[in-house]
Design a protein around this motif. Structure first.
Motif, short mmCIF file in Angstrom:
data_model
loop_
_atom_site.label_atom_id
_atom_site.label_comp_id
_atom_site.label_asym_id
_atom_site.label_seq_id
_atom_site.Cartn_x
_atom_site.Cartn_y
_atom_site.Cartn_z
N MET A 39 33.33 25.95 37.65
CA MET A 39 34.67 26.51 37.42
C MET A 39 35.41 26.68 38.76
O MET A 39 36.60 26.39 38.86
CB MET A 39 34.56 27.88 36.73
CG MET A 39 34.22 27.82 35.26
SD MET A 39 35.56 27.20 34.25
CE MET A 39 36.71 28.57 34.29
N LEU B 274 42.08 29.38 31.97
CA LEU B 274 40.61 29.37 32.12
C LEU B 274 39.94 28.51 31.06
O LEU B 274 39.09 27.69 31.37
CB LEU B 274 40.06 30.81 32.03
CG LEU B 274 40.25 31.68 33.27
CD1 LEU B 274 39.81 33.11 32.97
CD2 LEU B 274 39.44 31.13 34.44
N VAL C 249 32.37 32.15 33.73
CA VAL C 249 33.84 32.03 33.77
C VAL C 249 34.44 33.29 34.40
O VAL C 249 35.32 33.21 35.27
CB VAL C 249 34.39 31.80 32.34
CG1 VAL C 249 35.91 31.92 32.33
CG2 VAL C 249 33.97 30.43 31.83
N LEU C 250 33.94 34.44 33.96
CA LEU C 250 34.46 35.71 34.49
C LEU C 250 34.23 35.80 36.00
O LEU C 250 35.12 36.22 36.75
CB LEU C 250 33.77 36.90 33.80
CG LEU C 250 34.26 37.25 32.39
CD1 LEU C 250 33.40 38.35 31.80
CD2 LEU C 250 35.73 37.70 32.45
N ARG D 217 29.83 29.06 36.95
CA ARG D 217 30.66 29.64 38.03
C ARG D 217 30.98 28.58 39.07
O ARG D 217 32.15 28.41 39.46
CB ARG D 217 29.90 30.80 38.68
CG ARG D 217 30.60 31.45 39.84
CD ARG D 217 29.71 32.49 40.51
NE ARG D 217 30.35 33.06 41.68
CZ ARG D 217 30.31 32.50 42.88
NH1 ARG D 217 29.66 31.37 43.07
NH2 ARG D 217 30.92 33.09 43.90
N LEU E 104 38.98 25.27 39.51
CA LEU E 104 40.09 26.22 39.73
C LEU E 104 40.85 25.94 41.03
O LEU E 104 41.99 26.36 41.19
CB LEU E 104 39.54 27.67 39.76
CG LEU E 104 39.15 28.25 38.39
CD1 LEU E 104 38.46 29.59 38.56
CD2 LEU E 104 40.36 28.39 37.48
N SER F 275 46.50 33.50 31.79
CA SER F 275 45.15 33.36 32.38
C SER F 275 44.15 32.77 31.39
O SER F 275 43.36 31.88 31.73
CB SER F 275 44.64 34.72 32.84
OG SER F 275 45.50 35.25 33.79
N TYR F 276 44.19 33.27 30.14
CA TYR F 276 43.22 32.80 29.14
C TYR F 276 43.36 31.29 28.93
O TYR F 276 42.38 30.55 28.93
CB TYR F 276 43.45 33.55 27.82
CG TYR F 276 42.55 33.07 26.70
CD1 TYR F 276 41.25 33.56 26.59
CD2 TYR F 276 42.99 32.11 25.79
CE1 TYR F 276 40.43 33.10 25.59
CE2 TYR F 276 42.16 31.64 24.79
CZ TYR F 276 40.88 32.14 24.68
OH TYR F 276 40.06 31.68 23.71
N TRP G 33 36.57 33.54 37.81
CA TRP G 33 37.95 34.04 37.72
C TRP G 33 38.18 35.15 38.74
O TRP G 33 39.21 35.19 39.40
CB TRP G 33 38.18 34.54 36.28
CG TRP G 33 39.57 35.02 36.00
CD1 TRP G 33 40.74 34.50 36.49
CD2 TRP G 33 39.94 36.11 35.15
NE1 TRP G 33 41.81 35.19 35.98
CE2 TRP G 33 41.34 36.19 35.15
CE3 TRP G 33 39.21 37.00 34.36
CZ2 TRP G 33 42.03 37.14 34.41
CZ3 TRP G 33 39.89 37.95 33.63
CH2 TRP G 33 41.29 38.02 33.65
N ARG G 34 37.21 36.02 38.86
CA ARG G 34 37.33 37.13 39.82
C ARG G 34 36.30 36.93 40.94
O ARG G 34 35.46 37.79 41.17
CB ARG G 34 37.07 38.46 39.10
CG ARG G 34 38.15 38.84 38.11
CD ARG G 34 39.41 39.38 38.83
NE ARG G 34 40.43 39.79 37.89
CZ ARG G 34 41.50 39.06 37.61
NH1 ARG G 34 41.67 37.87 38.16
NH2 ARG G 34 42.41 39.50 36.75
N THR G 35 36.35 35.80 41.56
CA THR G 35 35.35 35.49 42.58
C THR G 35 35.39 36.50 43.73
O THR G 35 36.47 36.87 44.21
CB THR G 35 35.53 34.04 43.09
OG1 THR G 35 34.54 33.77 44.03
CG2 THR G 35 36.89 33.81 43.74
#
Lengths: 313, 534
Positions: free
Chosen positions: A204, A227, A118-119, A201, A208, A223-224, A122-124
């Motif tokens: 997601m 996600l 997920v992280l 990833r 996204l 954001s939380y 989120w910050r791909t």
């Protein structure tokens, strides 16, 4: 739903029966003589023949099969040829270590794998994403036993922080039980963390980029919430699938991990049984394992309905 | 108070940190108690030492059972359970009286009836020669029994104290009344250790507690003979399948002893000041190449002689025992460590082998390129390496070689096939046998040349067999040595098998563990072990 579960349960039994027959025939056709192995390297032909006769290995294969099926239907999985003890007793002794290792590994793999995935999504393209890519490559490519030896060297031999090997039953206290499982869980779990993280990833990232995610962002959703509530739930089906597959694959990894860390579990039991041609143990473990595989798949299928209300059986 | 998500996360992180904090788990790896010894040895898959010949089971038997006689460090049998014994003038009647204080672990006394039943059961598995010669084995009273022979048997006492498996352990009468092929699993003996059934973890660990009622002999410990004095409370036998892990456990003081440390890590063990390598079994094992004497090409003596001349034992030792301290050539069929080892008819032995002579002999044998199948056990590292080298060596003299790879279980199934290679048979397999066993020609499987009654390979030579048949009747050591030379002369002419060298394997131990008894066998006595503080 009930009809579906019943159908799948019946199919589980059918799979177990077919696996049983296949394993029985395969073992008898494979080279190897348990009597010769029991008798030892220096045994005479007379000793071997006497043991073979005593164990009923000279009986026709069909007769052996009929006896085996009859006993199985009566709930008797037979006795180990070597240990001369009931197979179910041996399996039950080995169940706790294997279950402990598997469950801890799954908890670690799912929590860490999904979180990292997920992280990274989120910050791909960011640092976390790149670190995850590197970690995944490492997790995939380094075998369990290599990771195991490294962990043993640093955390047991060099620092004496954790024990090298062995297993302490949970009834002896949570502390000893847990500390004996930390290194094996890490060794076994790294590959699965990498696998689950990569799939999470990818799944997601797909979600996204959906319109409804843009809409949620435009409406000012934090954001939380975006996600976890919107993206992760919708990305859940493929993640759940790989978790199910991971559980099934884990059975193979458990064998190596139990060997490296000297954990007396089912994996070690079946490897020793194969080396010794201890037919009743091999047959029973493989039948039970096949049943477990089918049940895991069934559980995963049912879990789909919890995260995706559109899925109905 | 409402538990927020943030607080829950903090709580979880704190718990995780606390659990993984190393200092709280350091105690888990604390040194073991000085009254408990932990040994890492091969798995104990079978408990009955008459039912099987495997080394772990013999070690198990050695510690929970007792024997009538036991070998001292010079391999001479000394009374162990026996107090007094005698033999009649015609050397046909032996009378044995049990010593005082012998009792089973279940609290009942050891009787002569137990001994009689045990000898009879062992007689079916390893004491056939005794049973062939025995006219009567019976008890006279609770402590006395006799063995009456049809004709004298000079090696009777040696047989009762033998250590080649199966050893003649004394069991309770009700256990020993079972056929030898039916496993005894009660584990009740009269030896210095009691098997702890409640702590049994099959495939993993086996626990032995000191038998507090055991009365040792008054003589000092000497080999397996003399007083078996137990100096610890408990011995835990662990099976750690992975050698690397077992060594790591030794380094971390989780175990005190590793029976089979990996050979490539000897230098690492020797560089650790707390560890030591020690050779307990100085006679080790002899690697042996068995040829199928029933079929081409090895049904021809010239072909077998070709292999004898071809083999370079030192080259084989380099792959089976890479450390030169632990391997040496063996040219006597009686091994290197037995009193009968000799150099009769060993002119074939040459450094580097003699390929030219081998080629010439092979040609004389009429070899025309028949396929030679080598059974290659891939799960036995030494034998597997030797098979690879053998295949390469045979190809150098133009032998048509095929390696049939399988695990040991597959090999033992195939080696019993007396057919030709076209019918699933074989030509060569490599195995081993303890060196000291070669000092007992009546029972040593390698030394039997009785054709289809011989061990796998089925060599046959009537002249040799006639000499071997005399062994049991020869009374003195010198006479046996003379007979041994005659046997060896014939053996190396007809080439019943080919030896590949003698290997000894050191054990690794923590220096705090002392009192290990040196035995010329792969047996580990637990008595006399002592553990210092660490």
């Amino acid at each position: 739903m009930a009809a579906y579960i019943l159908r799948r349960t019946v199919s589980t039994v059918a799979v177990m029966v077919m696996v049983g027959m296949f394993v029985f025939l395969l073992l008898r056709m494979a080279p190897g003589d348990p009597a010769a192995i029991i008798a030892g390297r220096s045994a005479t032909e007379e000793m071997i023949a006497g043991i073979r006769e005593q164990l009923g290995l000279n009986d026709p294969m069909l007769l052996q099969f009929i006896h085996w099926v009859r006993d199985m239907l009566g709930g008797d999985f037979g006795n180990s040829i070597f240990a001369a003890r009931p197979v179910l007793e041996l399996i039950s002794q080995r169940l706790e270590p294997t279950l402990s290792l598997s469950i801890l590994t799954m908890i670690l793999s799912v929590t860490a794998g999904v979180s990292f995935g997920v992280l990274a999504a989120w910050r791909t393209g960011g640092l976390v994403d790149r670190l995850l890519t590197a970690f995944s490559a490492l997790g995939y490519s380094v075998p369990v036993f290599v990771i195991g030896y490294f962990l043993i060297y640093f955390f047991a031999i060099r620092t004496h922080w954790l024990p090298v090997q062995g297993y302490k039953p949970i009834e002896g206290g949570l502390g000893p039980w847990f500390t004996h499982l930390i290194l094996p869980t890490l060794a076994l779990g790294l590959g699965f963390i990498a696998f689950i993280a990569r799939v999470t990833r990818a799944s997601m990232l797909e979600v996204l980029s959906e319109d409804y995610m843009r809409t949620a962002a435009a409406k000012g959703a934090p954001s939380y919430a975006m996600l976890v509530h919107h993206a992760l739930k919708n990305a859940g089906v493929p993640i759940l699938t790989v978790i199910g597959i991971s559980f099934a694959y884990m059975i193979g990894g458990v064998v190596l991990t139990e060997t490296v860390f000297n954990i007396p579990g089912i994996g070690r039991l079946v490897v020793d049984a194969i080396n010794n041609r201890d037919y009743p143990i091999i047959q029973s473990v493989l039948i039970l394992t096949s049943g477990l595989y089918v049940l895991i798949n069934l559980t995963v299928d049912l879990a789909y309905t919890l995260i995706d209300p559109r899925i109905r059986y | 108070m409402r538990l927020s998500r943030r607080n829950l996360f903090k709580l979880g992180a704190a718990a995780g940190t606390a659990l993984s904090f190393p200092s709280i788990v350091r105690a888990q790896t604390a040194p073991t108690d000085v009254r408990t010894v932990r040994l890492t040895m091969a798995d104990l898959t079978v408990f009955d030492p008459i039912f099987t010949t495997t080394d772990p089971t013999q070690t198990h038997g050695l510690n929970i059972y007792d024997t009538l006689f036991a070998l001292d460090s010079e391999l001479k049998p000394q009374p162990q359970m026996v107090g007094n014994w005698g033999v009649s003038d015609d050397k046909k009647t032996y009378t044995f009286e049990l010593r005082d204080g012998l009792g089973w672990h279940d609290g009942t006394p050891v009787t002569a009836a137990d001994c009689v039943a045990s000898i009879r059961r062992w007689g079916q598995a390893g004491g056939q020669l005794l049973m062939e010669r025995a006219k009567d084995i019976s008890k006279k009273d609770d402590k006395t029994f006799t063995i009456v022979l049809k004709e004298p048997l000079g090696v009777l006492i040696d047989m009762l104290g033998r250590i080649p498996a199966p050893c003649p352990f004394i069991m309770r009468e009700k256990d020993a009344e079972r056929p030898f092929a039916e496993q005894v699993t009660t584990n009740i003996g009269s030896g210095p250790f009691k098997f702890n059934e409640s702590l049994l973890k099959p495939g993993s660990s086996y626990t032995y507690d000191r038998n507090e009622k055991y009365v040792p002999r008054s003589e000092p410990s000497n080999g397996l003979a003399g007083g078996k004095v137990v100096k610890v409370d408990r011995v835990i036998w662990q099976n750690i399948a992975d050698q690397q892990t077992s060594l790591a456990a030794l380094q971390a003081a989780e175990v005190d002893f590793v029976e089979l440390p990996p050979a490539d890590l000897y230098s690492m063990i020797e560089s650790d000041p707390s560890l030591e390598l020690q050779v307990l079994n100085k006679s080790g094992t002899d690697m042996c190449l068995r040829m199928n004497c029933l079929h081409k090409p090895f049904d021809n003596v010239n072909a077998r002689q070709a292999i004898l001349h071809l083999i370079d034992q030192e080259a084989f030792l380099r792959v089976t025992a890479p450390d030169p301290r632990f391997g040496r050539p063996v040219t006597s069929i009686f091994g290197n460590s037995t009193p009968y080892s000799n150099d009769e008819n060993t002119g074939w032995f040459k450094k580097g082998g003699d390929p030219e002579k081998a080629k010439q002999l092979l040609k004389e044998s009429g070899y025309t390129g028949e396929k030679v199948v080598i059974l290659d056990p891939t799960d036995w590292a030494e034998a597997h390496a030797a098979c690879q080298l053998l295949a390469d060596t045979l190809r150098k003299i133009d032998i048509n070689v095929e390696l049939a790879s399988s695990d040991w279980g597959g090999l033992v199934a195939r080696r019993g096939n007396m057919g030709s290679v076209e019918n699933g048979g074989w030509s060569i397999f490599i195995t081993n046998d303890p060196d000291y066993v070669q000092g007992e020609p009546p029972s040593a499987v390698f030394l039997n040349a009785s054709g289809d009654k011989a061990w796998f390979g089925w060599p046959k030579n009537d002249e040799y067999e006639a000499l071997r048949g005399k062994w049991a009747d020869v009374g003195t050591l010198d006479e046996r040595k003379t007979l041994a030379r005659k046997m060896q002369r014939v053996w190396w002419d007809f080439v019943g098998d080919v030896r590949l060298g003698q290997i000894v394997t050191p054990v690794a131990r923590r220096k705090t563990l002392t009192g290990l008894i040196e035995v010329p066998a792969t047996l580990i006595p637990f008595w006399n072990l002592q553990k210092g503080s660490v």
